[in-house]
Scaffold this active site. Sequence first.
Site, short mmCIF file in Angstrom:
data_model
loop_
_atom_site.label_atom_id
_atom_site.label_comp_id
_atom_site.label_asym_id
_atom_site.label_seq_id
_atom_site.Cartn_x
_atom_site.Cartn_y
_atom_site.Cartn_z
N ASP A 82 -28.46 16.47 65.10
CA ASP A 82 -29.37 15.58 64.41
C ASP A 82 -30.81 16.10 64.48
O ASP A 82 -31.04 17.31 64.46
CB ASP A 82 -29.25 14.18 65.00
CG ASP A 82 -29.47 13.09 63.97
OD1 ASP A 82 -30.63 12.77 63.71
OD2 ASP A 82 -28.47 12.58 63.43
N ASP A 107 -39.87 22.65 71.39
CA ASP A 107 -39.08 23.12 72.53
C ASP A 107 -37.69 23.58 72.10
O ASP A 107 -37.13 23.09 71.13
CB ASP A 107 -38.97 22.01 73.57
CG ASP A 107 -37.96 20.95 73.16
OD1 ASP A 107 -36.85 20.95 73.70
OD2 ASP A 107 -38.29 20.13 72.27
N HIS A 117 -34.45 9.65 64.52
CA HIS A 117 -33.04 9.46 64.16
C HIS A 117 -32.09 9.80 65.30
O HIS A 117 -31.25 8.98 65.71
CB HIS A 117 -32.75 10.33 62.93
CG HIS A 117 -31.56 9.93 62.13
ND1 HIS A 117 -30.35 10.57 62.23
CD2 HIS A 117 -31.39 8.97 61.21
CE1 HIS A 117 -29.48 10.03 61.39
NE2 HIS A 117 -30.10 9.04 60.75
N ALA A 236 -17.62 14.59 56.44
CA ALA A 236 -16.67 13.50 56.61
C ALA A 236 -15.37 13.72 55.83
O ALA A 236 -14.31 13.30 56.26
CB ALA A 236 -17.31 12.19 56.16
N SER A 292 -25.39 6.06 59.48
CA SER A 292 -25.82 6.83 60.65
C SER A 292 -25.54 6.06 61.93
O SER A 292 -25.01 6.61 62.91
CB SER A 292 -27.31 7.14 60.57
OG SER A 292 -27.58 8.12 59.59
#
Length: 442
Positions: A82, A107, A117, A236, A292
Amino acid sequence: MTLRSRAARVAAVAAAAGIVLIGIPSPASAAGPSKTVLAATTQSQCTASTRIPETPAALSTLQSSSAWPLTRGAGVTVAVVDSGVAANPHLDGIVLPGVNLVPDGTDGAGRTDNYAHGTVIAGQIAAQLISGSGVEGLAPDAKILPVRVYAGIEKQLVEAGFGPDTARLAEGIRYAADQGAQIINVSISTSEKNATLADAVAYAQQRGSLVVASAGNRSNNDSPEQDDKDGARYPAGFSGVIGVAAVGSEGVVTKASIHGPHVSLSAPGQAIASSWPLGGDCVVGADEPATSWATAYVSAAAALVASAHPSETPAQWAYRLEATAVRAQPDTRSNISGWGVVQPYDAIVMVPGTGLRGPKSPFVAASPSASPSATPEAVAVVIGPGPDAAAITTATGIGVAGLIALGAIGALAIYVSRRREETAPRRAAPTGRGLYGPEEQE
């Protein structure tokens, strides 16, 4: 620019453009309590001090009180492919070193999340209870592996190459599988049946990972391209992947979710209380359900099943979840809600067998017919008493006596077994029990 100002800027840009962001509550939706979760803030943005005292309503719907005495997800790693997973007290000690695949100079461990999210999803899955907050994940003993594959959906980010990208998504799925994640959460969808993405999913399955992916939303920007029509979404739609639709506050899947053959299961996706990148809590999806958030809860449910049944395969975990889901018609999958609303406890305690209704079972395999291991030798036919007639006669007598004794024992066993069945209650096999309300027509 601070993390708080970045989050506020994303929300402001979205409001100006008239788009709905999955995962970023608009100022209106973050301003006050939702119908199902009491938010302890009246500010326009969630902050580090925001605490939501009530337990997320979704946990009750998802049988947490029944499932947790059996397992809380220990021993299972859930990869969150994500926007990254930011630091938050709910997530202290449960986030593993991950990876940042976005070349934006942040990072390298995937702990930057300017979009919010991924941090919300991580909290839904495994948030720990902290002082003053009732927010907790469905699989609180699971570990989170952050795999950052996009930075956000702002125009500048997309133009710089930091937005949702199919190739980077595929790379993230492969990375998660290589790190041993049993469950891979992908709350991103695309209408493109991309070969690179398909190969990544197949690779993950070969490595023992179950991919859980969103079915897609009618109104969103969290995909490589915009398409609000019903139809298959990926990953999916690939074989073996659990595609997830979102249940709204009324308990049914609405038009907010994309409908199609890729939908396998449904889960709560509206008014979700979870962890927030600024360090506090927040309620997201107050206006309408989003896949989500529903995907995160199915990933957490899969983590519970995987923890309870570590020797089973990802296909068997998926079957448990699908066969025991709540649905109106036990034998039928719907393009709207799939096999129904996921029920983790029922999935954990289900006893696989031929009598269960619903999807095809990977537990039930056809018994192979016996085949000779070598060419049989020729048989000699002897007319009249042969050389071993006396021995055969003696053995036959002994054999007949033995069969009579075994028959008597067997009859007694059958009688006792039937008496037990008549007096002991039978355990009913889990079946579909109907959705909470009338489903929209396909």
